[in-house]
Design a protein around this motif. Sequence first.
Motif, PDB file in Angstrom:
ATOM      1  N   LEU A   1     -42.029  62.287  -9.481  1.00 29.11           N
ATOM      2  CA  LEU A   1     -40.718  61.667  -9.586  1.00 29.11           C
ATOM      3  C   LEU A   1     -40.746  60.259 -10.168  1.00 29.11           C
ATOM      4  O   LEU A   1     -39.848  59.871 -10.911  1.00 29.11           O
ATOM      5  CB  LEU A   1     -40.045  61.629  -8.205  1.00 29.11           C
ATOM      6  CG  LEU A   1     -39.838  62.992  -7.534  1.00 29.11           C
ATOM      7  CD1 LEU A   1     -39.144  62.810  -6.209  1.00 29.11           C
ATOM      8  CD2 LEU A   1     -39.041  63.926  -8.429  1.00 29.11           C
ATOM      9  N   SER A   2     -41.741  59.482  -9.791  1.00 27.20           N
ATOM     10  CA  SER A   2     -41.818  58.084 -10.223  1.00 27.20           C
ATOM     11  C   SER A   2     -40.523  57.347  -9.936  1.00 27.20           C
ATOM     12  O   SER A   2     -39.960  56.663 -10.792  1.00 27.20           O
ATOM     13  CB  SER A   2     -42.145  57.994 -11.720  1.00 27.20           C
ATOM     14  OG  SER A   2     -43.388  58.561 -12.002  1.00 27.20           O
TER      15      SER A   2
ATOM     16  N   PHE B   1     -38.781  56.994 -13.469  1.00 29.88           N
ATOM     17  CA  PHE B   1     -37.788  58.057 -13.661  1.00 29.88           C
ATOM     18  C   PHE B   1     -36.414  57.513 -14.036  1.00 29.88           C
ATOM     19  O   PHE B   1     -35.859  57.915 -15.061  1.00 29.88           O
ATOM     20  CB  PHE B   1     -37.691  58.957 -12.430  1.00 29.88           C
ATOM     21  CG  PHE B   1     -36.504  59.877 -12.488  1.00 29.88           C
ATOM     22  CD1 PHE B   1     -36.395  60.817 -13.491  1.00 29.88           C
ATOM     23  CD2 PHE B   1     -35.476  59.773 -11.557  1.00 29.88           C
ATOM     24  CE1 PHE B   1     -35.295  61.659 -13.577  1.00 29.88           C
ATOM     25  CE2 PHE B   1     -34.380  60.601 -11.632  1.00 29.88           C
ATOM     26  CZ  PHE B   1     -34.288  61.549 -12.638  1.00 29.88           C
TER      27      PHE B   1
ATOM     28  N   TYR C   1     -41.810  64.793 -17.206  1.00 27.11           N
ATOM     29  CA  TYR C   1     -40.346  64.909 -17.246  1.00 27.11           C
ATOM     30  C   TYR C   1     -39.930  66.382 -17.303  1.00 27.11           C
ATOM     31  O   TYR C   1     -38.956  66.793 -16.654  1.00 27.11           O
ATOM     32  CB  TYR C   1     -39.815  64.152 -18.457  1.00 27.11           C
ATOM     33  CG  TYR C   1     -38.389  63.686 -18.315  1.00 27.11           C
ATOM     34  CD1 TYR C   1     -38.039  62.747 -17.344  1.00 27.11           C
ATOM     35  CD2 TYR C   1     -37.393  64.168 -19.149  1.00 27.11           C
ATOM     36  CE1 TYR C   1     -36.733  62.319 -17.208  1.00 27.11           C
ATOM     37  CE2 TYR C   1     -36.087  63.740 -19.031  1.00 27.11           C
ATOM     38  CZ  TYR C   1     -35.752  62.812 -18.062  1.00 27.11           C
ATOM     39  OH  TYR C   1     -34.446  62.392 -17.931  1.00 27.11           O
TER      40      TYR C   1
ATOM     41  N   THR D   1     -36.547  56.090 -17.498  1.00 31.01           N
ATOM     42  CA  THR D   1     -36.635  57.135 -18.519  1.00 31.01           C
ATOM     43  C   THR D   1     -35.300  57.834 -18.704  1.00 31.01           C
ATOM     44  O   THR D   1     -34.856  58.074 -19.834  1.00 31.01           O
ATOM     45  CB  THR D   1     -37.713  58.172 -18.133  1.00 31.01           C
ATOM     46  OG1 THR D   1     -38.959  57.502 -17.910  1.00 31.01           O
ATOM     47  CG2 THR D   1     -37.896  59.208 -19.232  1.00 31.01           C
TER      48      THR D   1
ATOM     49  N   LEU E   1     -40.378  67.889 -13.865  1.00 33.14           N
ATOM     50  CA  LEU E   1     -39.289  67.480 -12.979  1.00 33.14           C
ATOM     51  C   LEU E   1     -38.031  68.296 -13.254  1.00 33.14           C
ATOM     52  O   LEU E   1     -37.342  68.730 -12.317  1.00 33.14           O
ATOM     53  CB  LEU E   1     -39.002  65.985 -13.176  1.00 33.14           C
ATOM     54  CG  LEU E   1     -37.836  65.416 -12.360  1.00 33.14           C
ATOM     55  CD1 LEU E   1     -38.072  65.593 -10.867  1.00 33.14           C
ATOM     56  CD2 LEU E   1     -37.619  63.948 -12.698  1.00 33.14           C
TER      57      LEU E   1
ATOM     58  N   TYR F   1     -42.627  54.757 -19.588  1.00 29.71           N
ATOM     59  CA  TYR F   1     -41.729  55.838 -19.189  1.00 29.71           C
ATOM     60  C   TYR F   1     -42.533  57.016 -18.633  1.00 29.71           C
ATOM     61  O   TYR F   1     -43.749  57.059 -18.762  1.00 29.71           O
ATOM     62  CB  TYR F   1     -40.899  56.315 -20.388  1.00 29.71           C
ATOM     63  CG  TYR F   1     -40.029  55.243 -21.006  1.00 29.71           C
ATOM     64  CD1 TYR F   1     -38.905  54.775 -20.358  1.00 29.71           C
ATOM     65  CD2 TYR F   1     -40.343  54.712 -22.269  1.00 29.71           C
ATOM     66  CE1 TYR F   1     -38.101  53.790 -20.928  1.00 29.71           C
ATOM     67  CE2 TYR F   1     -39.546  53.737 -22.845  1.00 29.71           C
ATOM     68  CZ  TYR F   1     -38.426  53.275 -22.169  1.00 29.71           C
ATOM     69  OH  TYR F   1     -37.640  52.312 -22.733  1.00 29.71           O
ATOM     70  N   MET F   2     -41.805  57.976 -18.036  1.00 27.23           N
ATOM     71  CA  MET F   2     -42.463  59.206 -17.578  1.00 27.23           C
ATOM     72  C   MET F   2     -43.019  59.957 -18.783  1.00 27.23           C
ATOM     73  O   MET F   2     -42.438  59.926 -19.872  1.00 27.23           O
ATOM     74  CB  MET F   2     -41.480  60.103 -16.823  1.00 27.23           C
ATOM     75  CG  MET F   2     -41.111  59.620 -15.443  1.00 27.23           C
ATOM     76  SD  MET F   2     -40.049  60.810 -14.555  1.00 27.23           S
ATOM     77  CE  MET F   2     -41.232  62.148 -14.260  1.00 27.23           C
TER      78      MET F   2
ATOM     79  N   HIS G   1     -34.162  66.599 -20.592  1.00 22.92           N
ATOM     80  CA  HIS G   1     -33.136  65.625 -20.223  1.00 22.92           C
ATOM     81  C   HIS G   1     -31.766  66.274 -20.081  1.00 22.92           C
ATOM     82  O   HIS G   1     -31.056  66.025 -19.097  1.00 22.92           O
ATOM     83  CB  HIS G   1     -33.086  64.514 -21.273  1.00 22.92           C
ATOM     84  CG  HIS G   1     -32.199  63.386 -20.878  1.00 22.92           C
ATOM     85  ND1 HIS G   1     -32.436  62.606 -19.777  1.00 22.92           N
ATOM     86  CD2 HIS G   1     -31.044  62.900 -21.439  1.00 22.92           C
ATOM     87  CE1 HIS G   1     -31.481  61.694 -19.667  1.00 22.92           C
ATOM     88  NE2 HIS G   1     -30.631  61.854 -20.663  1.00 22.92           N
TER      89      HIS G   1
END
Length: 284
Positions: free
Chosen positions: A56-57, A62, A94, A65, A97, A88-89, A188
């Motif tokens: 997750l960061s 996250f 990403y 990003t 996730l 960034y991730m 995204h």
Amino acid sequence: MNTEKSKSTLVVVDYCRNCSKNLNPNAAFCDQCGGKIIKNRITTKNLLEDFNDRFLSIDGAFPKTFIALYRNPEDVIGGYINGVRKKYMSAFGYFALSLSIAGIYVFILREYFMDSIFENISSETIQNQDKAQLDFVKQLTTGINEYQALLSILSIPILAFISRIVFWNYKQFNYLEHVVIYLYAFSHINLTVYILAILTIWSPSIYIFFSFVGTIGYVIYLCYVLKRLYGLNFKKLILKTSLFALIGSLFFFIISIIVGIIMFKMGMFDELIENIKTANQAKT
């Protein structure tokens, strides 16, 4: 000799458990392999911290990003392609996730809302043939959701291949770099759509509206990303989008035929065909 002692929740570590190199007494990371030195015994807190660090960061990567992929996607995607790894991730992180959020969405939809959504679509005046078709659509939707992760994984190299063909006269990115573009862009828009779907799934009408808007959102966002990455003007953007749609439609048509043949061979159309025959016989 290397030793390890346990004192309550503290573990004394004098060598790296990842590469076995001797450590300095106060080292937080191994200077050989870069691995984090874990000195505390496993607790709920550090398990959650490890999950956050790997997936997750939430500590900054996250949200940074997520916001940047709307404001400056070229900074995230172009940066990763050019070697930026900490800001960034990562592309695969990403993507992982987005698959996790998609899995949560599919579980909620399948277990609690699938029937109510299709009941809202149907009505008392629906004909038997239409009912059979609706049941088939429901089965198809369920099947697509079940294999959503696999479909996402397969979509990335296909989209990257189509994109490389469309931008054949641009040497800025090679095929694998196009894969990175779609790992970020596809993930995204998926994150955005699935989060909105989870938040609106309680209302079938709102959910259906956002599902429709989400489909358009995929196209708009991909155009936006490619425009920013390649610096396209409006005329070139329309030309490239039209070419992408043409080639993409051809791929979709071929893949649909292949999938349809497989589904027919597996007998997935049998119930639909029988219901349609029954409905036609009832009319006569």
